[in-house]
Write an enzyme that holds these catalytic residues in place. Structure first.
Site, short mmCIF file in Angstrom:
data_model
loop_
_atom_site.label_atom_id
_atom_site.label_comp_id
_atom_site.label_asym_id
_atom_site.label_seq_id
_atom_site.Cartn_x
_atom_site.Cartn_y
_atom_site.Cartn_z
N GLY A 18 0.83 -1.20 0.00
CA GLY A 18 0.00 0.00 0.00
C GLY A 18 0.86 1.24 0.00
O GLY A 18 1.91 1.27 0.64
N GLY A 20 0.31 5.62 0.13
CA GLY A 20 -0.68 6.72 0.19
C GLY A 20 -0.01 7.93 0.78
O GLY A 20 1.19 7.91 1.06
N GLU A 21 -0.83 9.00 1.01
CA GLU A 21 -0.21 10.19 1.61
C GLU A 21 0.22 9.86 3.03
O GLU A 21 1.10 10.47 3.59
CB GLU A 21 -1.19 11.39 1.56
CG GLU A 21 -2.25 11.43 2.65
CD GLU A 21 -3.37 10.37 2.40
OE1 GLU A 21 -3.47 9.87 1.27
OE2 GLU A 21 -4.08 10.08 3.38
N GLY A 23 1.88 7.22 3.92
CA GLY A 23 3.19 6.58 3.94
C GLY A 23 3.13 5.32 3.11
O GLY A 23 2.35 5.22 2.15
N VAL A 24 3.94 4.35 3.48
CA VAL A 24 4.02 3.10 2.70
C VAL A 24 3.77 1.92 3.64
O VAL A 24 4.22 1.94 4.79
CB VAL A 24 5.44 2.93 2.07
CG1 VAL A 24 5.46 1.71 1.15
CG2 VAL A 24 5.84 4.18 1.31
N ASP A 133 -13.62 6.11 11.06
CA ASP A 133 -13.24 6.03 9.64
C ASP A 133 -13.54 4.65 9.07
O ASP A 133 -12.73 4.06 8.34
CB ASP A 133 -11.75 6.38 9.45
CG ASP A 133 -11.44 6.77 8.00
OD1 ASP A 133 -10.25 6.69 7.62
OD2 ASP A 133 -12.38 7.11 7.25
N ASP A 181 -6.79 0.17 10.65
CA ASP A 181 -6.51 1.61 10.60
C ASP A 181 -7.21 2.38 11.70
O ASP A 181 -8.27 2.99 11.49
CB ASP A 181 -6.87 2.20 9.23
CG ASP A 181 -6.24 3.59 9.06
OD1 ASP A 181 -6.08 4.04 7.93
OD2 ASP A 181 -5.88 4.19 10.10
C1 LIG Z 1 -2.85 -1.09 2.41
N1 LIG Z 1 -2.89 -2.32 3.18
C2 LIG Z 1 -2.98 -3.57 2.66
C3 LIG Z 1 -2.97 -4.50 3.70
C4 LIG Z 1 -3.01 -5.96 3.50
C5 LIG Z 1 -4.43 -6.41 3.40
O1 LIG Z 1 -4.42 -7.74 3.01
C6 LIG Z 1 -2.87 -3.78 4.92
C7 LIG Z 1 -2.82 -4.12 6.29
C8 LIG Z 1 -2.73 -3.10 7.24
C9 LIG Z 1 -2.64 -1.73 6.87
C10 LIG Z 1 -2.46 -0.65 7.85
C11 LIG Z 1 -3.42 0.37 7.92
C12 LIG Z 1 -3.28 1.41 8.83
C13 LIG Z 1 -2.22 1.44 9.72
C14 LIG Z 1 -1.24 0.45 9.65
C15 LIG Z 1 -1.38 -0.58 8.71
CL1 LIG Z 1 -0.15 -1.76 8.65
C16 LIG Z 1 -2.68 -1.39 5.51
C17 LIG Z 1 -2.81 -2.41 4.55
C18 LIG Z 1 -2.75 -3.76 8.54
O2 LIG Z 1 -2.71 -3.22 9.66
N2 LIG Z 1 -2.81 -5.10 8.34
C19 LIG Z 1 -2.87 -5.37 7.02
O3 LIG Z 1 -2.95 -6.51 6.56
#
Ligand SMILES: Cn1cc(CCO)c2c3c(c(-c4ccccc4Cl)cc21)C(=O)NC3=O
Length: 292
Positions: A18, A20-21, A23-24, A133, A181
């Site tokens: 992932g 986005g604004e 981060g990564v 959210d 999130d």
């Molecule tokens: C863009 N993206 C794709 C994924 C994988 C889904 O199969 C993902 C995850 C997370 C998060 C995430 C969201 C918000 C804060 C921290 C994290 Cl690691 C973002 C994720 C998270 O916390 N756990 C994930 O699997």
């Protein structure tokens, strides 16, 4: 040599999942325990800024919301070379947003989604916290290849609800949905509300009426169900945005009357008219899972 990054020292990066604004987000393997994690690396927020508050909120929320099957699990967070990192459970099924790109969800999959997300929401709300959210990008799924009756066997002669939940959690239900999130999580008692995605935002929050934040989450979940059932794409503003918040919610032809009514009720213009996470949890629609 602690001056090399902890991230590089403790993890092997598998892929970027992932960008986005914010981060990564990387899919990583921990060199020590061999497990896979999702790690978000973002620019360290300016001290005292709202971004710092949000970043701390996220970690505080995870710390309070320990372990729940329907909330993405948190493991660790740290700062290094001007970045912040948070290490969470990796959900191998992708986000709900990614799942609905090809096709919308049918009623039976919607029931499983609603069952899991409302359980997670009930848990968050029971800690006097609100997510703020809820949307398809923030709902992740894990495939349970080893799905089996992990709960203690409930005797079938219970009031029927236990066996229903048994059904929904048992092996034929190969997906578990998890709320992720927690960057917008805040306490209902001293709310510091940072608006979530406007497509899923209730009208009263836009008008800065924070008197019933639990019901703002219910609205966002309702409009999320409406979208993944085929009611999308959702407007970001304008007359269409207001129609969906003035009770003009088109029925989804593929869904039963009952399900359409529940979605409309969750999206009711009046927050107090929307059902609570508890009442949805014991809603007849979730107990009408056809028995074997
Ligand atoms: C863009 N993206 C794709 C994924 C994988 C889904 O199969 C993902 C995850 C997370 C998060 C995430 C969201 C918000 C804060 C921290 C994290 Cl690691 C973002 C994720 C998270 O916390 N756990 C994930 O699997």
């Amino acid at each position: 040599d602690t001056n090399i990054s902890r991230f590089k020292r403790e993890f092997m990066q598998v892929s970027v999942i992932g960008v986005g604004e914010f981060g990564v987000v990387f899919q990583c393997v921990n060199r020590l325990d061999g497990c896979i994690y999702a790690i978000k690396k973002s620019k360290k927020p300016v001290a005292g800024s709202s971004f710092e508050k949000r970043a701390l909120n996220e970690v505080w929320a995870h710390a309070v919301l320990g372990k729940h099957d329907n909330v993405v699990r948190y493991y660790s967070a740290w700062a290094e070379d001007d970045h912040m990192l948070i290490q969470n459970e990796f959900c191998d099924g992708g986000s709900l947003h990614a799942r609905i790109q090809e096709h919308c969800l049918g009623e039976s999959e919607l029931k499983i989604l609603l069952m899991h997300v409302i359980e997670g929401l009930r848990y968050i709300h029971s800690n006097d916290l609100v997510h703020m959210d809820i949307k398809p990008e923030n709902i992740f799924s894990t495939m349970n290849p080893t799905a089996h009756k992990t709960q203690p066997q409930v005797s079938k002669d219970d009031d029927g609800m236990d066996s229903v939940y048994e059904e929904l959690r048992s092996s034929e239900n190969l997906v578990t949905y998890k709320i992720g999130d927690l960057g917008h999580v805040t306490s209902v008692n001293e709310p510091y509300v940072e608006e979530g995605d406007c497509r899923y935002l209730s009208k009263e929050i836009l008008q800065e009426d924070y008197s019933n934040l639990f019901k703002a989450d219910i609205f966002s979940l309702g409009i999320t169900l409406f979208e993944v059932a085929g009611g999308g794409p959702l407007p970001k503003n304008g007359p269409e945005w207001h129609k969906l918040r003035n009770g003009e919610v088109p029925a989804i032809p593929a869904l039963s009357k009952d399900f359409n009514e529940l979605i409309a009720q969750m999206m009711h213009p009046e927050p107090n008219e929307r059902p609570s996470s508890m009442s949805i949890y014991s809603h007849p629609i979730l107990s009408a899972v056809d028995s074997k």
